[in-house]
Structure formats: structure tokens, C-alpha cells
Design a protein around this motif. Structure first.
Motif, short mmCIF file in Angstrom:
data_model
loop_
_atom_site.label_atom_id
_atom_site.label_comp_id
_atom_site.label_asym_id
_atom_site.label_seq_id
_atom_site.Cartn_x
_atom_site.Cartn_y
_atom_site.Cartn_z
N THR A 14 -26.58 -64.08 68.36
CA THR A 14 -25.50 -63.09 68.27
C THR A 14 -25.72 -62.08 67.16
OG1 THR A 14 -23.98 -64.79 69.06
CG2 THR A 14 -23.01 -62.79 68.11
N ASP A 15 -25.75 -60.82 67.54
CA ASP A 15 -25.82 -59.68 66.61
C ASP A 15 -27.04 -59.71 65.70
OD1 ASP A 15 -23.54 -58.52 67.66
OD2 ASP A 15 -22.20 -59.59 66.33
N ARG A 16 -28.11 -60.25 66.21
CA ARG A 16 -29.39 -60.19 65.50
C ARG A 16 -30.51 -60.08 66.54
NH1 ARG A 16 -31.50 -65.67 64.76
NH2 ARG A 16 -30.05 -67.18 65.69
N PRO A 17 -31.74 -59.83 66.14
CA PRO A 17 -32.82 -59.69 67.12
C PRO A 17 -32.87 -60.86 68.09
CG PRO A 17 -33.59 -59.02 64.95
CD PRO A 17 -32.21 -59.59 64.76
N GLY A 18 -32.93 -60.54 69.37
CA GLY A 18 -32.90 -61.54 70.42
C GLY A 18 -31.64 -61.49 71.24
N ASP A 19 -30.55 -60.94 70.64
CA ASP A 19 -29.29 -60.76 71.37
C ASP A 19 -29.50 -59.65 72.40
OD1 ASP A 19 -26.73 -60.19 72.28
OD2 ASP A 19 -25.81 -60.31 70.30
N PRO A 20 -29.28 -59.92 73.70
CA PRO A 20 -29.54 -58.88 74.70
C PRO A 20 -28.62 -57.68 74.61
CG PRO A 20 -28.49 -60.80 75.70
CD PRO A 20 -28.84 -61.19 74.30
N HIS A 21 -27.41 -57.82 74.03
CA HIS A 21 -26.49 -56.69 74.01
C HIS A 21 -25.69 -56.60 72.70
CE1 HIS A 21 -23.70 -59.82 75.27
NE2 HIS A 21 -24.32 -59.95 76.44
N SER A 22 -26.39 -56.64 71.59
CA SER A 22 -25.70 -56.46 70.30
C SER A 22 -25.50 -54.98 70.01
CB SER A 22 -26.51 -57.07 69.16
OG SER A 22 -25.91 -56.73 67.91
N PRO A 23 -24.28 -54.58 69.55
CA PRO A 23 -24.06 -53.18 69.17
C PRO A 23 -24.68 -52.83 67.82
CG PRO A 23 -22.07 -54.46 68.82
CD PRO A 23 -23.05 -55.38 69.50
N TYR A 24 -25.35 -53.77 67.18
CA TYR A 24 -25.97 -53.52 65.87
C TYR A 24 -27.48 -53.36 65.98
CZ TYR A 24 -21.35 -54.80 64.38
OH TYR A 24 -19.98 -54.83 64.24
N ARG A 25 -27.95 -53.13 67.19
CA ARG A 25 -29.39 -53.01 67.44
C ARG A 25 -30.02 -51.87 66.65
NH1 ARG A 25 -32.56 -54.68 71.86
NH2 ARG A 25 -34.48 -53.50 72.10
N TYR A 26 -29.25 -50.80 66.42
CA TYR A 26 -29.80 -49.61 65.77
C TYR A 26 -29.24 -49.38 64.37
CZ TYR A 26 -31.19 -48.83 70.60
OH TYR A 26 -31.73 -48.99 71.84
N GLY A 27 -28.71 -50.43 63.75
CA GLY A 27 -28.23 -50.32 62.38
C GLY A 27 -26.72 -50.18 62.31
N THR A 28 -26.23 -50.07 61.08
CA THR A 28 -24.78 -50.02 60.84
C THR A 28 -24.29 -48.65 60.40
OG1 THR A 28 -25.15 -50.80 58.57
CG2 THR A 28 -24.69 -52.48 60.25
N HIS A 29 -25.18 -47.66 60.28
CA HIS A 29 -24.73 -46.30 59.97
C HIS A 29 -24.07 -45.70 61.21
CE1 HIS A 29 -28.85 -46.15 61.50
NE2 HIS A 29 -28.58 -44.95 61.98
N LEU A 30 -23.34 -44.59 61.03
CA LEU A 30 -22.52 -44.04 62.11
C LEU A 30 -23.32 -43.77 63.38
CD1 LEU A 30 -19.85 -42.94 63.18
CD2 LEU A 30 -20.45 -40.72 62.16
N ARG A 31 -24.43 -43.05 63.26
CA ARG A 31 -25.22 -42.71 64.44
C ARG A 31 -25.77 -43.97 65.10
NH1 ARG A 31 -30.48 -38.61 64.60
NH2 ARG A 31 -30.87 -38.80 66.85
N GLY A 32 -26.24 -44.92 64.29
CA GLY A 32 -26.77 -46.16 64.84
C GLY A 32 -25.69 -46.98 65.54
N GLN A 33 -24.48 -46.97 64.96
CA GLN A 33 -23.38 -47.72 65.56
C GLN A 33 -22.96 -47.13 66.90
OE1 GLN A 33 -20.81 -50.59 63.75
NE2 GLN A 33 -22.86 -50.88 64.56
N LEU A 34 -22.88 -45.81 66.98
CA LEU A 34 -22.51 -45.18 68.24
C LEU A 34 -23.58 -45.45 69.31
CD1 LEU A 34 -21.07 -41.78 66.97
CD2 LEU A 34 -19.79 -43.74 67.86
N ARG A 35 -24.84 -45.36 68.89
CA ARG A 35 -25.93 -45.64 69.83
C ARG A 35 -25.90 -47.12 70.23
NH1 ARG A 35 -32.40 -44.94 68.50
NH2 ARG A 35 -33.16 -45.36 70.64
N GLY A 36 -25.62 -47.98 69.25
CA GLY A 36 -25.55 -49.41 69.53
C GLY A 36 -24.39 -49.76 70.44
N LEU A 37 -23.27 -49.06 70.27
CA LEU A 37 -22.11 -49.31 71.12
C LEU A 37 -22.43 -48.99 72.57
CD1 LEU A 37 -19.14 -50.21 70.63
CD2 LEU A 37 -18.53 -47.79 70.62
N ALA A 38 -23.13 -47.87 72.79
CA ALA A 38 -23.54 -47.51 74.15
C ALA A 38 -24.53 -48.54 74.71
CB ALA A 38 -24.16 -46.12 74.16
N HIS A 39 -25.42 -49.01 73.85
CA HIS A 39 -26.39 -50.03 74.29
C HIS A 39 -25.68 -51.32 74.69
CE1 HIS A 39 -29.68 -52.94 74.23
NE2 HIS A 39 -28.96 -53.64 73.37
N ALA A 40 -24.74 -51.78 73.85
CA ALA A 40 -24.05 -53.04 74.12
C ALA A 40 -23.16 -52.95 75.33
CB ALA A 40 -23.24 -53.45 72.89
N HIS A 41 -22.62 -51.74 75.59
CA HIS A 41 -21.69 -51.58 76.70
C HIS A 41 -22.42 -51.55 78.04
CE1 HIS A 41 -17.68 -50.67 78.22
NE2 HIS A 41 -18.26 -49.82 79.05
#
Length: 299
Positions: free
Chosen positions: A106-133
Motif C-alpha cells: 500500500t502506497d509504496r512501490p509495488g502498489d498497482p494504484h497508489s496516488p503517491y507514485r509521482y511524489g507528494t508535491h502538488l503536480r505529482g499528487q494530481l498526476r498520482g490521483l489520475a493514475h490511482a483513479h
């Protein structure tokens, strides 16, 4: 609490839009088309099929087959697997394997749909949210069922439901079409039933499920302790639509619990369905949360 920065406010606004706008648009479309391209029977069929297939996912795929929150008699186990397969979310074995992998990493490498895949900064979070969704569905990142769901591969009944997945996808669309024709008596009514009780119903359940993957790891409350890196949250606006799955923080704190909404006012229709199965004698060995067990997991 310190005031939010401009970037944080933008992030919250985008997240809120993802949750709210599709449902507002759906309500507006229904109001504008009522009596012409949507009829009361379409809404009733959509509600019934949404409930049946949604509980197939939450009670069958998730709490039963993935986590063993209870044991169901074989006909109920198979019926729930069939109902969940009709949600168009993938075959039962693949779904379970993917979700078990999600809990393992969960929420680390290996998680197929973690929203934290691209970091915790704003741009990374928005990109991660789209990835997880939804983005993770388009990645070539298969989850081996032999590793994560060997018990399902060894079950002849579940193997049969897995093989039947394409046919069940056809059935979940053919059923509202046929019922619309039977109720309305015309092909036009059959088509409107197919659209609303078939396609729209499937799309809505998809986005609710995906929102648990995405939003319920980013926004909401975390009253219970989870493992390091695990940021699962409780998000109350999705509770009814997700049949109680959005009480996600408790679920990650205690994955085998048959009830996810354990605090006052937390509606959990999936737990109610499991309770009914238990009272009918169709489910046993149910892992109900106890006050002591809940208390030890409080943050």
C-alpha cells in the motif's frame, strides 16, 4: 491548523470537482431528459442492478474472497462472484489478486494504484490521483494470480466464474435491454434501459470503486493507525454509493473486519448484507469488530 497555501487550495478544489461534478452532471441529464430519454423504469432497473452488482463487488469480491471477513455457503459464494463479475470490473480472480497486491504494498512501490507514485508535491499528487483513479488500468503491470490468489485458482467454481467473465459482461448489458423491452414494449424503451441501467450504471459504479482507490488515499480523516506508508482515509460522501467501502482507513487498519464503518453514524450497507447472510445461516465465521479490537487500532 495553519491556513492552506494556494497550491493546497487548488488541490482540494480539483479533488472536490472529481467527486462532485460527475454526479451533478448525471442529475442534470436525468432532469433534462426525464420522460423523453429516461423513464421511471430505467431508474428502478439501474438502482436494482447497481445494488446487486455493487454488493457483488463489496461483499463478494472484497470482504469475502479477498480478505476472508466471513465464510459463505458455496451457492452464495458463487452467486456473489457472478454478481461482482457483472460490474464489468474484471474477472473475479484478477480482481482479488490485484487487491491483495494493493494491500501488500500500500502506497509504496509495488502498489498497482497508489496516488503517491509521482511524489507528494502538488503536480505529482494530481498526476498520482489520475493514475490511482484510472491511469493504472492502462499500464502493462499484470498481477500474477498464482502468487496472490492461489486459493481461487484451486476452486473449481471460482475458476468457472472467471472463465465466464466475457459472457457475464454481455449478460449485464443484455439484461436491462431485455427488461426495458418487456416493460416498455418498444425497442426505444429497450435502448433507454440499456443506456441508463446498463452503461450509465456500470460507469457510475466504476468511478465510485476507482474513487476508493484514489480519493480514499488522499483526502479524508485517518482516525485509525495503519502501517507505515499506508495513507488510507475515511471519506464520508462516498459511503452510501460505495456500500460502506469508503470507510477505508478502518479497513486498512483491520483488513479482515466484516464492518468498515465502525463509528457512530457511519453507514455500511455491505456489513448489513453480511449480517443478513449470517442470520439466514448462509454465512459463518464472520469477523465482526469488537470494542477492544477497535480501540487498539485508534490513532
Amino acid at each position: 491548523m495553519p491556513p492552506r497555501t494556494g497550491g493546497e487550495r487548488l488541490y482540494v478544489a480539483v479533488t472536490a470537482a472529481i467527486v462532485v461534478v460527475p454526479f451533478l452532471a448525471l442529475g442534470l441529464a436525468g432532469w433534462l431528459l426525464w420522460g423523453r430519454l429516461i423513464h421511471p423504469a430505467d431508474v428502478l432497473l439501474a438502482l436494482v442492478l447497481y445494488t446487486v452488482t455493487g454488493l457483488g463487488v463489496t461483499v463478494g469480491f472484497h470482504r469475502g474472497l479477498t480478505h476472508g471477513s466471513y465464510q459463505a455457503i458455496r451457492p452464495v459464494r458463487i452467486a456473489l462472484a457472478v454478481a461482482g463479475s457483472m460490474s464489468f470490473q474484471g474477472d473475479v480472480t484478477g480482481w482479488v489478486a490485484t487487491h491483495r497486491r494493493h494491500h501488500a504494498f500500500t502506497d509504496r512501490p509495488g502498489d498497482p494504484h497508489s496516488p503517491y507514485r509521482y511524489g507528494t508535491h502538488l503536480r505529482g499528487q494530481l498526476r498520482g490521483l489520475a493514475h490511482a483513479h484510472i491511469g493504472w488500468l492502462f499500464r502493462n503491470d499484470p498481477t500474477p494470480a498464482a502468487r496472490y490468489a492461489p486459493d481461487l485458482l484451486a476452486d473449481p467454481g471460482i475458476r468457472a466464474v472467471t472463465r465466464a467473465f466475457p459472457a457475464l459482461c454481455v449478460l449485464t448489458l443484455a439484461l436491462p435491454f431485455a427488461l426495458g423491452w418487456a416493460i416498455g414494449g418498444t425497442w426505444q424503451r429497450a435502448v433507454t434501459a440499456l443506456v441508463w441501467a446498463g452503461l450509465v450504471r456500470i460507469a457510475l459504479l466504476h468511478h465510485v470503486t476507482w474513487s476508493v482507490n484514489s480519493l480514499c488515499h488522499v483526502i479524508g480523516r485517518r482516525p485509525f493507525r495503519t502501517r507505515r506508508h499506508d495513507r488510507a482515509t475515511n471519506l464520508w460522501p462516498l459511503a452510501l454509493l460505495s456500500f460502506g467501502e469508503s470507510w477505508h482507513n478502518l479497513h486498512h487498519a483491520d483488513p479482515t473486519s466484516a464492518r468498515h464503518g465502525v463509528d457512530r453514524g457511519q453507514i455500511d450497507p455491505s456489513a448489513a448484507a453480511i449480517r443478513l447472510l449470517e442470520r439466514l445461516g448462509w454465512a459463518h465465521d464472520v469477523h465482526w469488530p469488537t470494542p477492544d479490537r477497535i480501540g487498539t487500532r485508534r490513532a
